[in-house]
Scaffold this motif. Sequence first.
Motif, PDB file in Angstrom:
ATOM      1  N   LEU A  44       0.824  -1.208   0.000  1.00  0.00           N
ATOM      2  CA  LEU A  44       0.000   0.000   0.000  1.00  0.00           C
ATOM      3  C   LEU A  44       0.860   1.259   0.000  1.00  0.00           C
ATOM      4  CD1 LEU A  44      -2.764  -1.198   2.479  1.00  0.00           C
ATOM      5  CD2 LEU A  44      -2.982  -0.910   0.004  1.00  0.00           C
ATOM      6  N   LEU A  45       1.946   1.249   0.766  1.00  0.00           N
ATOM      7  CA  LEU A  45       2.845   2.402   0.761  1.00  0.00           C
ATOM      8  C   LEU A  45       3.500   2.556  -0.610  1.00  0.00           C
ATOM      9  CD1 LEU A  45       4.253   4.724   2.198  1.00  0.00           C
ATOM     10  CD2 LEU A  45       5.967   3.093   3.021  1.00  0.00           C
ATOM     11  N   SER A  46       3.947   1.449  -1.188  1.00  0.00           N
ATOM     12  CA  SER A  46       4.548   1.510  -2.523  1.00  0.00           C
ATOM     13  C   SER A  46       3.544   1.993  -3.555  1.00  0.00           C
ATOM     14  CB  SER A  46       5.083   0.127  -2.921  1.00  0.00           C
ATOM     15  OG  SER A  46       6.108  -0.294  -2.047  1.00  0.00           O
ATOM     16  N   VAL A  62       2.847   9.970  -2.545  1.00  0.00           N
ATOM     17  CA  VAL A  62       3.900  10.041  -1.527  1.00  0.00           C
ATOM     18  C   VAL A  62       5.221  10.019  -2.281  1.00  0.00           C
ATOM     19  CG1 VAL A  62       5.073   8.761   0.316  1.00  0.00           C
ATOM     20  CG2 VAL A  62       2.588   8.964   0.344  1.00  0.00           C
ATOM     21  N   SER A  63       6.171  10.820  -1.857  1.00  0.00           N
ATOM     22  CA  SER A  63       7.445  10.858  -2.568  1.00  0.00           C
ATOM     23  C   SER A  63       8.259   9.599  -2.289  1.00  0.00           C
ATOM     24  CB  SER A  63       8.252  12.089  -2.147  1.00  0.00           C
ATOM     25  OG  SER A  63       8.767  11.927  -0.835  1.00  0.00           O
ATOM     26  N   GLY A  64       9.040   9.201  -3.281  1.00  0.00           N
ATOM     27  CA  GLY A  64       9.878   8.028  -3.113  1.00  0.00           C
ATOM     28  C   GLY A  64      10.886   8.198  -1.998  1.00  0.00           C
ATOM     29  N   GLY A  65      11.422   9.399  -1.861  1.00  0.00           N
ATOM     30  CA  GLY A  65      12.394   9.653  -0.807  1.00  0.00           C
ATOM     31  C   GLY A  65      11.794   9.497   0.577  1.00  0.00           C
ATOM     32  N   ALA A  67       9.202   7.654   1.380  1.00  0.00           N
ATOM     33  CA  ALA A  67       8.925   6.238   1.620  1.00  0.00           C
ATOM     34  C   ALA A  67      10.205   5.479   1.946  1.00  0.00           C
ATOM     35  CB  ALA A  67       8.240   5.628   0.402  1.00  0.00           C
ATOM     36  N   THR A  68      11.285   5.803   1.248  1.00  0.00           N
ATOM     37  CA  THR A  68      12.562   5.128   1.495  1.00  0.00           C
ATOM     38  C   THR A  68      13.053   5.378   2.912  1.00  0.00           C
ATOM     39  OG1 THR A  68      13.154   5.293  -0.845  1.00  0.00           O
ATOM     40  CG2 THR A  68      14.953   4.921   0.712  1.00  0.00           C
ATOM     41  N   SER A  69      12.773   6.551   3.427  1.00  0.00           N
ATOM     42  CA  SER A  69      13.228   6.880   4.780  1.00  0.00           C
ATOM     43  C   SER A  69      12.549   6.023   5.844  1.00  0.00           C
ATOM     44  CB  SER A  69      12.965   8.362   5.073  1.00  0.00           C
ATOM     45  OG  SER A  69      11.568   8.620   5.173  1.00  0.00           O
ATOM     46  N   ARG A 127       2.814   3.549  12.610  1.00  0.00           N
ATOM     47  CA  ARG A 127       2.905   4.862  13.275  1.00  0.00           C
ATOM     48  C   ARG A 127       3.898   5.767  12.561  1.00  0.00           C
ATOM     49  NH1 ARG A 127       2.389   1.616  17.847  1.00  0.00           N
ATOM     50  NH2 ARG A 127       4.650   1.474  18.117  1.00  0.00           N
ATOM     51  N   THR A 128       4.978   5.193  12.072  1.00  0.00           N
ATOM     52  CA  THR A 128       5.959   5.988  11.333  1.00  0.00           C
ATOM     53  C   THR A 128       5.381   6.452  10.002  1.00  0.00           C
ATOM     54  OG1 THR A 128       7.725   4.673  12.343  1.00  0.00           O
ATOM     55  CG2 THR A 128       8.305   5.998  10.423  1.00  0.00           C
ATOM     56  N   ILE A 129       4.659   5.561   9.328  1.00  0.00           N
ATOM     57  CA  ILE A 129       4.032   5.916   8.051  1.00  0.00           C
ATOM     58  C   ILE A 129       3.007   7.025   8.245  1.00  0.00           C
ATOM     59  CG2 ILE A 129       2.495   5.032   6.240  1.00  0.00           C
ATOM     60  CD1 ILE A 129       3.938   2.325   6.552  1.00  0.00           C
ATOM     61  N   ARG A 130       2.369   7.043   9.407  1.00  0.00           N
ATOM     62  CA  ARG A 130       1.340   8.046   9.693  1.00  0.00           C
ATOM     63  C   ARG A 130       1.872   9.467   9.510  1.00  0.00           C
ATOM     64  NH1 ARG A 130      -0.457   7.062  15.402  1.00  0.00           N
ATOM     65  NH2 ARG A 130      -1.229   5.117  14.480  1.00  0.00           N
ATOM     66  N   ALA A 131       3.159   9.648   9.739  1.00  0.00           N
ATOM     67  CA  ALA A 131       3.749  10.985   9.623  1.00  0.00           C
ATOM     68  C   ALA A 131       3.692  11.514   8.189  1.00  0.00           C
ATOM     69  CB  ALA A 131       5.200  10.951  10.107  1.00  0.00           C
ATOM     70  N   LEU A 132       3.527  10.619   7.208  1.00  0.00           N
ATOM     71  CA  LEU A 132       3.483  11.042   5.808  1.00  0.00           C
ATOM     72  C   LEU A 132       2.150  11.670   5.433  1.00  0.00           C
ATOM     73  CD1 LEU A 132       5.189   7.981   4.070  1.00  0.00           C
ATOM     74  CD2 LEU A 132       6.230  10.146   4.745  1.00  0.00           C
TER      75      LEU A 132
END
Length: 479
Positions: A424-426, A434-437, A439-441, A473-478
């Motif tokens: 889903l993130l990809s 969402v930017s690739g950068g 997501a990579t982080s 939770r980390t993904i939530r920041a996006l």
Amino acid sequence: MEPGVKATMHNSGLSAVSRVGGVRAVFAALGCLALAIGAFFIANFAGAERLEAQASRAASGTHMGVGSCAGSTCHGRNEADGEVVRQDELWRWQEESTPGGAHARAFRVLGEQRSLAIGKKLGIGDPRSAAMCLGCHSTPAAAKGPRYQASDGVSCEACHGAASGWLASHYATGTSHARNVSQGLVPLENAQARAGVCLDCHLGNDAPGQFVNHRIMAAGHPRIAFELDLFSTLTQHHDEDADYRQRKGKTNSMRMWAVGQAIALERSLSLFGKPGLGTEGVFPEFYFFDCHSCHRRIYDEEDARPAKISNPGRPIPTGMPPYNDENMIMLSAAVRIAAPELAQQYEGQTRAFHAAMAQGRGPAVEAANRLRQTAMALADRFSRSDFTRAQTFSIMESIASEAISPRFTDYEGSVQAVMAVDTLLSGLVTQGQVSGGAATSLRAQINQAYAAVAEPNSYKPLEFRRALGGAVRTIRALQ
């Protein structure tokens, strides 16, 4: 759908019922809901019939073989310098060092030591000539052209369909994708069609050699695991450029994931309901059950503590092996967000199915058929959904929520969960949401969740839930 929108619809519905007048309005509302649900089923069955007709055309032609695709003016170039398509697709399919070469290697692995040992245990002789194996480690073909070779493994036509009807037309000037499909090309851009093709081997089918039962796994065959969008990405040989999108549309990874989950559940329940597959002798076919509910360490000490953790989604007696519900759990997360009007029906049917497993095969098959129809309706609904940025984030939140995560008590469902979050993130990255950068982080957190399911025998449910929750939770920041 946003939670706020759902709440508004719910409150508006209650207000309307109270204004119109009591019980009659309630029944009217229920009637509208029944009609809406009925419309889903009718549309789904019509779509299923179209896909079955396409599959029939794809299977009825002659398989021309990989060699028919291998010309330097077709898909056999060494460099990706074609004007319309890459034209080096064959080389990517054969690439030994990547997952993209897995299909080309499928037949060859039958001659390796592990496969030969499996064949010996099963008493089938050389797996390279055993029908039990060739259904998925080769390309089954009723009619074979002069270039067809079983040793090609899972070839072009295993996925794209027998090519005799469309081979010449698909590169002709002025042709169209719709015309090729009408002549037997499988429309793999359609999520339901792709899922149907992939799941024939990556979950099972009732065709010869396309069902890895428990006996085969007991002999040493790897456990079956699959997620449609992730596996599609790993084996992708084409580029989705402007020309591709003009002909077939842009792939929506979130849609592929959701439809894949629904079709996988439908397929599993359908196979379970077949007398020749759902049972073996006096025993149920254990392929359909959760592996790790039985494959656990046995403790005989007086102070032994059961390894099993209670699962709130399975109302079954203690000690009874549970049905493998990995796709059910993922759909529970998706239906709440993308088809909330079917959520209550779906959740009720999943619980009823688990409960029916304790009552006997007859009630279990009846419950499976009801749940299967809802899964088909969800597949059709998801096929027509765009899966917005907000919905996708909400589905990831739902997977890690208190409503869903307590159901991650077993390895299979947990593997599906981490693949889902990754997919889903990809998908958000692919859609440009969402930017690739960014997501990579977050890769380190997602990798921690993968690490928690890296080894089945050391899987710990509570540790996995913490890792998955940390990733989400980390993904939530996006957002």
